[in-house]
Design an enzyme around this catalytic site. Structure first.
Site, PDB file in Angstrom:
ATOM      1  N   CYS A   1     -80.411  -6.524  66.952  1.00 25.83           N
ATOM      2  CA  CYS A   1     -78.528  -7.347  67.148  1.00 25.83           C
ATOM      3  C   CYS A   1     -78.860  -8.856  68.086  1.00 25.83           C
ATOM      4  O   CYS A   1     -78.073  -9.649  67.412  1.00 25.83           O
ATOM      5  CB  CYS A   1     -77.488  -7.167  67.685  1.00 25.83           C
ATOM      6  SG  CYS A   1     -77.162  -6.366  69.662  1.00 25.83           S
TER       7      CYS A   1
ATOM      8  N   HIS B   1     -73.447  -4.810  71.910  1.00 24.99           N
ATOM      9  CA  HIS B   1     -73.998  -5.350  70.636  1.00 24.99           C
ATOM     10  C   HIS B   1     -72.944  -6.446  70.627  1.00 24.99           C
ATOM     11  O   HIS B   1     -72.014  -7.099  71.202  1.00 24.99           O
ATOM     12  CB  HIS B   1     -73.416  -4.316  69.367  1.00 24.99           C
ATOM     13  CG  HIS B   1     -72.949  -4.759  68.708  1.00 24.99           C
ATOM     14  ND1 HIS B   1     -74.398  -4.002  68.108  1.00 24.99           N
ATOM     15  CD2 HIS B   1     -72.631  -5.629  66.716  1.00 24.99           C
ATOM     16  CE1 HIS B   1     -74.283  -4.879  66.521  1.00 24.99           C
ATOM     17  NE2 HIS B   1     -73.342  -5.040  66.279  1.00 24.99           N
TER      18      HIS B   1
ATOM     19  N   HIS C   1     -74.079  -9.797  62.166  1.00 26.42           N
ATOM     20  CA  HIS C   1     -74.867  -9.283  62.805  1.00 26.42           C
ATOM     21  C   HIS C   1     -75.843  -8.610  62.584  1.00 26.42           C
ATOM     22  O   HIS C   1     -75.911  -7.950  60.878  1.00 26.42           O
ATOM     23  CB  HIS C   1     -74.132  -7.916  63.748  1.00 26.42           C
ATOM     24  CG  HIS C   1     -73.334  -7.173  62.973  1.00 26.42           C
ATOM     25  ND1 HIS C   1     -72.667  -5.937  63.870  1.00 26.42           N
ATOM     26  CD2 HIS C   1     -73.050  -6.533  61.711  1.00 26.42           C
ATOM     27  CE1 HIS C   1     -72.394  -4.517  63.036  1.00 26.42           C
ATOM     28  NE2 HIS C   1     -72.120  -5.391  61.492  1.00 26.42           N
TER      29      HIS C   1
END
Length: 364
Positions: free
Chosen positions: A279, A327, A339
């Protein structure tokens, strides 16, 4: 008469049960045996296995924990790289200082050899024996200058020895730090691989239908499956220009365009492209394409610019999730982000409201 008495003392003969009586006795015997078997040692009832819902919940936790460990791994790797560079720099400095020291030692040795060969006399004796005082005084001045140079060389050598000792001490400390960073790196690597392996084992306990249901649910939570990613990529090709125009500046537009181009590429922990990403690796690479250097981890990227509220989001902003900032995605407008979700889920477009929102940053 005797025979009659003998037969009176004889036991009556027992007849076996027949008919309903026999069936009742057999039923009681079987029931008793079953009771004995159920209550006997080593006959505990089997533990029920986890339900499919419990397995899915645990797999989700393992994936999340693996991502937390991945960001810690990324941070440790960055520190390990810095420690390696520091050790290499100090080694180069020590080598240069040693070369200068050896040169000074060689010069000093040459001067000492020359003085030995000339058998330099005490200046007063030379003056007494000299028939030409002017020549003597000239030579004496040269000897003084040579002595000053020798003294300077000795002072320089002492300084260089002291400097080399300091450099080596710093190198020793950095080497110890490097060993600690590498141990930390290995610890996080082990945590990641263990959690991912545990997740795969748990998924293997599900039936094919249960696993397919889990994948559908996970895809919905993270913005659609591979087919959706392909459709998003096609749409992205047509909408990149519009997304770039909607961005607050050209750099944000280039970052968004890069992220669109990464759609469909696999998630690999620790990866920063060009063929795979995690990520924070994706957001770092996207902004690098725009000429901006971001730090490597989610918990450092959140401090890489100006904090903005959810209502102020604009394309190119970094959006962060979970309380531990584990994240990150790149906002593209309309409540959507691009993402890299998790292992097995490629880079994709997803709504930002399907994970616990933790904050956002506009890259400076």
């Amino acid at each position: 008469m005797a025979a009659h008495r003998k037969s009176a003392h004889r036991k009556p003969k027992q007849r076996p049960f027949t008919g309903p009586a026999a069936r009742t006795a057999a039923t009681l015997a079987l029931a008793g045996a079953a009771t004995t078997s159920a209550t006997g040692a080593g006959a505990a009832p089997a533990e029920p296995g986890p339900t499919a819902a419990q397995v899915r919940a645990k797999v989700d936790r393992l994936y999340h924990d693996a991502e937390v460990a991945t960001e810690k791994y990324n941070g440790a790797k960055e520190k390990e790289a810095a420690a390696t560079k520091a050790v290499d720099t100090l080694a180069d400095e020590a080598a240069r200082r040693t070369d200068r020291l050896n040169t000074a030692r060689h010069t000093l040795g040459s001067m000492a050899t020359a003085q030995y060969r000339t058998g330099a006399l005490d200046p007063a004796v030379q003056l007494a024996l000299s028939s030409d005082p002017d020549t003597y005084l000239e030579r004496a001045a040269q000897l003084d200058r040579a002595g000053d140079r020798q003294t300077s060389l000795l002072t320089g050598i002492r300084r260089q020895l002291s400097g080399i000792a300091r450099v080596k001490a710093r190198a020793d400390r950095e080497t110890e730090a490097l060993a600690a960073r590498r141990a930390e790196l290995q610890e996080h690597r082990t945590a990641i691989t263990t959690k991912l392996a545990d997740a795969r084992k748990l998924l293997a306990t599900l039936t094919a239908d249960e696993r397919a249901a889990y994948e559908r649910a996970a895809d919905a939570a993270h913005g659609g499956g591979p087919a959706q990613a392909d459709r998003s990529a096609t749409h992205a090709d047509r909408s990149t220009a519009r997304a770039s125009v909607a961005a607050p500046d050209s750099r944000a537009g280039r970052a968004v365009a890069f992220a669109h181009g990464a759609i469909g590429k696999p998630y690999v922990w620790g990866a920063t492209g060009p063929n795979a990403f995690d990520c924070s690796g994706l957001t770092q690479a996207a902004w690098q394409a725009a000429g901006v250097s971001l730090p490597r981890t989610t918990y450092t990227q959140i401090n890489a610019g100006q904090r903005v509220s959810r209502s102020e989001l604009a394309p190119g902003d970094l959006v962060f999730f979970y309380s531990g900032i584990s994240h990150v995605g790149l906002y593209i407008g309309g409540g959507q982000m691009i993402h890299a979700p998790r292992p097995g889920a490629p880079v994709r477009i997803a709504p930002i409201d399907q994970m616990p929102f933790a904050g956002a940053t506009r890259v400076a």
